[in-house]
Write a protein that holds these residues in place. Structure first.
Motif, mmCIF file in Angstrom:
data_model
loop_
_atom_site.group_PDB
_atom_site.id
_atom_site.type_symbol
_atom_site.label_atom_id
_atom_site.label_comp_id
_atom_site.label_asym_id
_atom_site.label_seq_id
_atom_site.Cartn_x
_atom_site.Cartn_y
_atom_site.Cartn_z
ATOM 1 N N LEU A 1 -14.199 5.673 3.019
ATOM 2 C CA LEU A 1 -13.023 5.408 3.838
ATOM 3 C C LEU A 1 -13.178 3.996 4.382
ATOM 4 N N VAL A 2 -12.235 3.125 4.044
ATOM 5 C CA VAL A 2 -12.354 1.702 4.356
ATOM 6 C C VAL A 2 -11.151 1.245 5.150
ATOM 7 N N ARG A 3 -11.394 0.492 6.208
ATOM 8 C CA ARG A 3 -10.268 -0.101 6.933
ATOM 9 C C ARG A 3 -9.774 -1.316 6.153
ATOM 10 N N VAL A 4 -8.461 -1.392 5.960
ATOM 11 C CA VAL A 4 -7.865 -2.459 5.164
ATOM 12 C C VAL A 4 -6.685 -3.066 5.920
ATOM 13 N N SER A 5 -6.324 -4.279 5.534
ATOM 14 C CA SER A 5 -5.248 -4.993 6.224
ATOM 15 C C SER A 5 -3.982 -5.129 5.391
ATOM 16 N N ASP A 6 -4.099 -4.925 4.066
ATOM 17 C CA ASP A 6 -2.936 -5.073 3.196
ATOM 18 C C ASP A 6 -3.230 -4.389 1.866
ATOM 19 N N GLU A 7 -2.239 -4.407 0.964
ATOM 20 C CA GLU A 7 -2.410 -3.727 -0.316
ATOM 21 C C GLU A 7 -3.504 -4.369 -1.153
ATOM 22 N N GLU A 8 -3.652 -5.678 -1.039
ATOM 23 C CA GLU A 8 -4.681 -6.372 -1.824
ATOM 24 C C GLU A 8 -6.070 -5.879 -1.458
ATOM 25 N N ALA B 1 -6.769 -3.055 -0.009
ATOM 26 C CA ALA B 1 -6.873 -1.644 -0.359
ATOM 27 C C ALA B 1 -7.256 -1.482 -1.826
ATOM 28 N N ARG B 2 -6.607 -2.242 -2.682
ATOM 29 C CA ARG B 2 -6.923 -2.151 -4.113
ATOM 30 C C ARG B 2 -8.312 -2.722 -4.412
ATOM 31 N N ALA B 3 -8.733 -3.700 -3.617
ATOM 32 C CA ALA B 3 -10.086 -4.248 -3.787
ATOM 33 C C ALA B 3 -11.135 -3.186 -3.465
ATOM 34 N N ALA B 4 -10.852 -2.316 -2.504
ATOM 35 C CA ALA B 4 -11.779 -1.245 -2.169
ATOM 36 C C ALA B 4 -11.934 -0.276 -3.341
ATOM 37 N N VAL B 5 -10.837 -0.024 -4.042
ATOM 38 C CA VAL B 5 -10.895 0.850 -5.218
ATOM 39 C C VAL B 5 -11.737 0.205 -6.315
ATOM 40 N N GLU B 6 -11.522 -1.076 -6.546
ATOM 41 C CA GLU B 6 -12.269 -1.765 -7.606
ATOM 42 C C GLU B 6 -13.740 -1.867 -7.276
ATOM 43 N N GLN B 7 -14.073 -2.008 -6.004
ATOM 44 C CA GLN B 7 -15.480 -2.051 -5.628
ATOM 45 C C GLN B 7 -16.159 -0.722 -5.923
ATOM 46 N N ALA B 8 -15.460 0.390 -5.617
ATOM 47 C CA ALA B 8 -16.011 1.712 -5.934
ATOM 48 C C ALA B 8 -16.184 1.878 -7.439
ATOM 49 N N ARG B 9 -15.228 1.366 -8.192
ATOM 50 C CA ARG B 9 -15.300 1.478 -9.652
ATOM 51 C C ARG B 9 -16.500 0.707 -10.190
ATOM 52 N N ARG B 10 -16.759 -0.475 -9.631
ATOM 53 C CA ARG B 10 -17.909 -1.271 -10.075
ATOM 54 C C ARG B 10 -19.228 -0.601 -9.700
ATOM 55 N N ARG C 1 0.480 4.815 -0.548
ATOM 56 C CA ARG C 1 0.258 4.794 -1.995
ATOM 57 C C ARG C 1 -0.854 5.778 -2.349
ATOM 58 N N SER C 2 -0.793 6.315 -3.564
ATOM 59 C CA SER C 2 -1.861 7.176 -4.055
ATOM 60 C C SER C 2 -1.953 7.057 -5.565
ATOM 61 N N ASN C 3 -3.132 7.390 -6.097
ATOM 62 C CA ASN C 3 -3.368 7.262 -7.539
ATOM 63 C C ASN C 3 -4.330 8.353 -7.980
ATOM 64 N N ASP C 4 -3.951 9.088 -9.037
ATOM 65 C CA ASP C 4 -4.787 10.178 -9.552
ATOM 66 C C ASP C 4 -5.889 9.693 -10.490
ATOM 67 N N ASP C 5 -5.791 8.487 -10.994
ATOM 68 C CA ASP C 5 -6.799 7.878 -11.875
ATOM 69 C C ASP C 5 -7.289 8.826 -12.971
ATOM 70 N N ASP D 1 -3.835 2.042 8.242
ATOM 71 C CA ASP D 1 -4.592 0.832 7.896
ATOM 72 C C ASP D 1 -5.944 1.197 7.300
ATOM 73 N N CYS D 2 -5.935 2.227 6.467
ATOM 74 C CA CYS D 2 -7.160 2.712 5.833
ATOM 75 C C CYS D 2 -6.887 3.071 4.370
ATOM 76 N N ALA D 3 -7.910 2.870 3.548
ATOM 77 C CA ALA D 3 -7.882 3.317 2.160
ATOM 78 C C ALA D 3 -9.004 4.316 1.955
ATOM 79 N N ALA D 4 -8.705 5.386 1.235
ATOM 80 C CA ALA D 4 -9.720 6.363 0.854
ATOM 81 C C ALA D 4 -9.889 6.299 -0.656
ATOM 82 N N VAL D 5 -11.127 6.200 -1.102
ATOM 83 C CA VAL D 5 -11.433 6.206 -2.535
ATOM 84 C C VAL D 5 -12.430 7.337 -2.774
#
Length: 223
Positions: free
Chosen positions: A29-36, A38-47, A72-76, A98-102
């Protein structure tokens, strides 16, 4: 319900893990400020977990009462509606903004079915929110009036300390130049009275509009 977010500003993070029938579900669970971000948090988890097939996500940006709130949500790759949507519901149900969950899933060899996936992805997010609450890492997020007040350097420290002790007043920062300029958030009428009392009437508030700010309240860590 009071909007909540992770304490510490953008980049603050809480992790949790659950296991369901040998499948591991790792939630960040990451605090984020914008969509960019938020999506960066997803890519970091993927890496970091490149060996896992699924990195499902959900994020909420902006206050619950704002017409421009983004969800936003994504089933990946998981069956449609079994991952991202329940994750998003978990966030909104706990008033997280203002949070993203991955949630990264390592498959354990046993099929969970649609209902099992929905519960697992939702429970993984709720485990992270519960961990944040248990460790005092949630803070209320509120839209407040914003002001500045210029003070002599010799008075700034004392006035700032007095204001920080007042409930409902948020001292955002202090800039030092020819004078010390405090940025404050709170109710305008109340702030004027408090600043007048702290400065013997010498401090003058300058309106700066509105801003979403972190506010300490009794509800902050109830989750």
């Amino acid at each position: 319900m009071t909007d909540l977010t992770l304490r510490g500003g953008p980049g603050a993070r809480v992790d949790a893990e659950i296991e369901v029938k040998r499948s591991r579900f790792l939630c960040r669970l990451v605090r984020v400020s914008d969509e960019e971000t938020a999506r960066a948090a997803v890519e970091q988890a993927r890496r970091e977990h490149h060996g896992a097939r699924h990195h499902c996500s959900a994020f909420v940006l902006g206050g619950s009462g704002e017409p421009g709130q983004v969800r936003r949500s994504n089933d990946d790759g998981e069956p449609s509606g079994t991952a991202g949507a329940p994750m998003l519901e978990a966030l909104t149900g706990r008033a997280l903004i203002d949070c993203a969950a991955v949630v990264t899933r390592y498959f354990g060899g046993v099929l969970l079915g649609a209902g099992g996936l929905v519960r697992a992805y939702s429970d993984a997010v709720l485990a992270a929110v519960d961990a944040a609450a248990a460790n005092g890492l949630l803070v209320a997020r509120e839209r407040r009036d914003l002001f500045s007040v210029a003070l002599p350097h010799a008075d700034a420290g004392r006035v700032e300390a007095e204001l920080r002790r007042q409930a409902g007043v948020v001292v955002l920062d202090t800039a030092y130049a020819e004078s010390a300029v405090l940025r404050l958030a709170g109710d305008g009428g109340e702030l004027r009275a408090l600043v007048a009392a702290a400065t013997a009437g010498a401090g003058e508030l300058v309106p700066l509009g509105h801003e979403w700010v972190d506010v300490e309240t009794a509800d902050s860590n109830k989750g």
